[in-house]
Design a protein around this motif. Sequence first.
Motif, PDB file in Angstrom:
ATOM      1  N   ILE A 151       6.060 114.011  46.030  1.00 27.02           N
ATOM      2  CA  ILE A 151       4.732 113.920  46.917  1.00 27.02           C
ATOM      3  C   ILE A 151       4.691 112.678  47.631  1.00 27.02           C
ATOM      4  N   GLU A 152       5.376 111.637  47.255  1.00 25.90           N
ATOM      5  CA  GLU A 152       5.512 110.487  48.061  1.00 25.90           C
ATOM      6  C   GLU A 152       6.064 110.801  49.489  1.00 25.90           C
ATOM      7  N   ARG A 153       6.929 111.877  49.585  1.00 20.83           N
ATOM      8  CA  ARG A 153       7.510 112.184  50.844  1.00 20.83           C
ATOM      9  C   ARG A 153       6.457 113.114  51.728  1.00 20.83           C
ATOM     10  N   ALA A 154       5.118 113.451  51.417  1.00 21.31           N
ATOM     11  CA  ALA A 154       4.478 114.113  51.862  1.00 21.31           C
ATOM     12  C   ALA A 154       3.741 113.277  53.115  1.00 21.31           C
ATOM     13  N   ASN A 155       3.253 113.977  54.222  1.00 22.27           N
ATOM     14  CA  ASN A 155       2.703 113.243  54.905  1.00 22.27           C
ATOM     15  C   ASN A 155       1.088 113.367  54.892  1.00 22.27           C
ATOM     16  N   SER A 156       0.743 114.085  53.995  1.00 24.11           N
ATOM     17  CA  SER A 156      -0.750 113.953  53.749  1.00 24.11           C
ATOM     18  C   SER A 156      -1.011 114.891  52.403  1.00 24.11           C
ATOM     19  N   VAL A 157      -2.002 114.548  51.764  1.00 25.39           N
ATOM     20  CA  VAL A 157      -2.442 115.030  50.296  1.00 25.39           C
ATOM     21  C   VAL A 157      -3.821 115.282  50.111  1.00 25.39           C
ATOM     22  N   THR A 158      -4.158 116.358  49.657  1.00 25.27           N
ATOM     23  CA  THR A 158      -5.495 116.778  49.304  1.00 25.27           C
ATOM     24  C   THR A 158      -5.713 116.637  47.771  1.00 25.27           C
ATOM     25  N   TRP A 159      -6.743 115.946  47.348  1.00 27.33           N
ATOM     26  CA  TRP A 159      -6.808 115.746  45.681  1.00 27.33           C
ATOM     27  C   TRP A 159      -8.114 115.788  45.269  1.00 27.33           C
ATOM     28  N   ASN A 160      -8.706 116.725  44.663  1.00 34.06           N
ATOM     29  CA  ASN A 160      -9.907 116.656  44.293  1.00 34.06           C
ATOM     30  C   ASN A 160     -10.241 116.182  42.871  1.00 34.06           C
ATOM     31  N   PRO A 161     -10.617 114.766  42.640  1.00 31.57           N
ATOM     32  CA  PRO A 161     -11.168 114.424  41.476  1.00 31.57           C
ATOM     33  C   PRO A 161     -12.186 115.391  40.795  1.00 31.57           C
ATOM     34  N   HIS A 162     -12.848 116.153  41.493  1.00 32.42           N
ATOM     35  CA  HIS A 162     -13.799 116.689  40.892  1.00 32.42           C
ATOM     36  C   HIS A 162     -13.243 118.199  40.016  1.00 32.42           C
ATOM     37  N   LYS A 163     -12.117 118.192  40.093  1.00 31.22           N
ATOM     38  CA  LYS A 163     -11.507 119.209  39.435  1.00 31.22           C
ATOM     39  C   LYS A 163     -11.041 118.896  37.956  1.00 31.22           C
ATOM     40  N   MET A 164      -9.431 118.466  38.191  1.00 33.03           N
ATOM     41  CA  MET A 164      -8.982 118.190  36.917  1.00 33.03           C
ATOM     42  C   MET A 164      -9.374 116.924  36.237  1.00 33.03           C
TER      43      MET A 164
END
Lengths: 566, 566
Positions: A365-378
């Motif tokens: 994942i550190e190779r990604a240019n962008s990341v979506t991450w929803n703390p409201h889920k998991m």
Amino acid sequence: MASSAPSSSAGDMDPNTANLRQPATSFLQKNNSLDEKSRMVGSFKESAKNQMSCDNNERFTRDETDFSNLFARDLLPAKNGEEPTIQFLLEVVEILTNYVRKTFDRSTKVLDFHHPHQLLEGMEGFNLELSDQPESLEQILVDCRDTLKYGVRTGHPRFFNQLSSGLDIIGLAGEWLTSTANTNMFTYEIAPVFVLMEQLTLKKMREIIGWPNGDGDALFSPGGAISNMYSVMVARYKYFPEVKTKGMSAAPRLVLFTSEHSHYSIKKAGAVLGFGKENVILLKTDERGRVIPADLEAKVIDAKQKGYVPLFVNATAGTTVYGAFDPINDIADICEKYNLWLHVDGAWGGGLLMSRKHRHKLSGIERANSVTWNPHKMMGVPLQCSAILVREKGILQGCNSMCAGYLFQPDKQYDVTYDTGDKAIQCGRHVDIFKFWLMWKAKGTIGFEQHIDRCLELSEYLYNKIKNREGYEMVFEGQPQHTNVCFWYIPPSLRGMPNGDERREKLHRVAPKIKAMMMECGTTMVGYQPQGDKVNFFRMVVSNHAVTKSDIDFLIDEIERLGQDL
Amino acid sequence: MASSAPSSSAGDMDPNTANLRQPATSFLQKNNSLDEKSRMVGSFKESAKNQMSCDNNERFTRDETDFSNLFARDLLPAKNGEEPTIQFLLEVVEILTNYVRKTFDRSTKVLDFHHPHQLLEGMEGFNLELSDQPESLEQILVDCRDTLKYGVRTGHPRFFNQLSSGLDIIGLAGEWLTSTANTNMFTYEIAPVFVLMEQLTLKKMREIIGWPNGDGDALFSPGGAISNMYSVMVARYKYFPEVKTKGMSAAPRLVLFTSEHSHYSIKKAGAVLGFGKENVILLKTDERGRVIPADLEAKVIDAKQKGYVPLFVNATAGTTVYGAFDPINDIADICEKYNLWLHVDGAWGGGLLMSRKHRHKLSGIERANSVTWNPHKMMGVPLQCSAILVREKGILQGCNSMCAGYLFQPDKQYDVTYDTGDKAIQCGRHVDIFKFWLMWKAKGTIGFEQHIDRCLELSEYLYNKIKNREGYEMVFEGQPQHTNVCFWYIPPSLRGMPNGDERREKLHRVAPKIKAMMMECGTTMVGYQPQGDKVNFFRMVVSNHAVTKSDIDFLIDEIERLGQDL
């Protein structure tokens, strides 16, 4: 609307002529005497009595404050409005804390289902219609109770219907404070503390992703779909910045790639942003819902041969239905080879980054240019809390800034690089950070790790329980990667039936029927859907920290109880 | 992150084996004894004492509940978590109600300004950094207090900085309930009551706009910028539906029109959606910031002659800075003549539709194809609450639907036309309706009317007070249409100076300097900005129902006090 209406008591009252040099004592002497407090006491005693009688839905009558003759206009800022304001808010809190208690009580239903027409017709004193004249605060309190009564307890330990579930008490307190502060994220000027909290928390998230020094950029956005849309916008800006000024006609025909199991928001972003949804190319997945990297490479080559320009690849970390993690490293290799933007949609699976045991599933994942991450889920944060994180600093600003002079004055007395508004596609932006920051303070990083590990253990428990149980078929083989457990319940009447259209059609109707009965009974809720050529199956997920093994057992018992005669 | 951390008490506790046939008494007997209640009483008494000592910022110590040894893991769903949960929430409510009281107290500062580096370095026990280990609930309560302490009181009667201001008590109660319910608007299944409230309220808003029978479609969106973006998307879908599938390359070069005084979100929508911001053509305005219809027609003709396709016109009802209302009827005539989509951005001015005295300013709005209207601005609803309303039914669905099977199953037991999620560009959508619905119930339509009329009277009072006052120059002539009063304060040192570059440069620096001093003093806040060739001026607005004439007087006194020696 009546112009002859009585004038509000919030009219031109004579405000105290206080200035900032006077101590703030007057209202305290006036309204917060011990006498006043003992009236509150009465309320709580009365309430306890009421609860002891188990008649929780009966309107609780406070003889001290008669809300039937009070109206919104009697509350602050009305003259002498402080006492009724505090009394009213305490009464609301009484309703809310009772709701919180019952949410965690397994003897309470998850929901009390009614059809739309029933609620629209009005339920015993609960009328949704709006009128010209004000209602008394007594009626407003009834409305609050009824709104909760006919709703769904998403925090209940047996609510498994959505990726977002649970009711975190710290998060709840955070939301109450957020709404009391009632401000907006666009400038440091009016949200100094929240702006800094957002900055620090997003940096921490970037560190956890593994970007060097946590550098980069990020924002909280109104949900994962918008976060994913940001990723496509930023990718377009990176490769074709002229589109911002000249429109899509300035670019060649651009194509985006995402798996057939990915969230529909990638396709939606394609439609919204002017790529067109047919230019969002769906990638094949293996039997467990993970992208087949060779299919990506083949489709990239194919697109180039047709004269299209591959721009963007979405890898999903935790698909919505199967909970599958695409192989990020393999995809990143292809993105590097063909110079494509790599986005990781970790709306659902991003939380696993907090667990040393499970974060390997997002390896690369550190190779990604962008990341979506929803703390409201998991991570159990109350709705809404979704982050779009970008590795390259400054690109959100470049992509979205319009430099509105009325809002983002360069000549302020503080360092205006803290003003975040011009990075967003929104103008005003809701404060989504505080509850999350407060939960992080209260649980620590290890608290989130324990939460994640525990939810995954529970889903492993479910998987082991049903994988060989009579009457169950797993939708895909092997232990799930996330908490998603996908299965068919086969009622006894279908168990001997040969595979074929008739069985498929019958099986397709089983999950909706069981779900409908569950909702009518109000005992539990779990999602179902078809996927590709697979008929309706249950998708069980765990993200609520209130769930125990007994709740998993309950769900299975309930499915069997409701489904045995189908 | 430490795997050896003590296991959470939210671990696999033995849940009560209760099912829905057992009465809900066990926890009540266990935790809600009258004894327990008398401990709460103690809390309030102690608190009252504390307030009597006027030391509102000192940490209040409850000897009954020692939060220093309690952690998030001790709260629900932990075994025996109910008592600390209720105690903790009541303690938070104590903090919040104190904040509410002080917000309306003019002897309290509007803000306690600190620079970013000061807050980042940490203020006496308030440290924004996140750590691996949990903090005690005592520290969490301190964090809550400090977060409010270093924030900005947007509900204070002397906060005039933003179009959104005020703290409505009913709206606040509504937000507390919303966050306790913690659900999501995408389906009726998990938000039955809120979905219906939204539907009814939006219909009412469409009736007030004047669309026949209130027919049409609508959604609450995360703010006015997104609502405006929806309008452009829907217009594009109406005229060029193939763009959804094929992208902007399937359409000719489309152009949008909006005034040079309009909100930047129209231009932003042009950039985001792939039109390109140079295809957003700015229209000239008169000296009061209203579109000149002849300029629109000339530019439409010019665009057509160049081979472009005019698509969309935005008319602003209440511009951000001047509060100007574009002449909607004249613009609608042109839109009809050239077959253009007419959007009215009433984010700020839409509230005036609630007033029989002022709604004529939006005359012609019923001819619009779409309308943005933010109840969170002029109607005093807590943030966020913004509606996009569309005259043609079904077009939001057509424009945005992706038919995700996992979320919008057609085979549910209820009428799934109530599921709104597929109309939105979001997937999850925050519940923005409840607070607004509850305020409407509590105030009635007439309550909103009174609020609007009163705010406009106050701004008229300000205008009359300063229009001929020494040291003031109005930015535009005549009485403002909205509550926006735009003016320069001319310090004595500039009063005799001839017009010219030197005076302009000096005057340009006056408003930022006064604003900086206001913020350092914390006494009041008001916005400023340049506009076109006009140097920095103050923009005063009133939307807070707590404001009185004395607060207007205070603002003027304060500007003169701080500015006299500049």
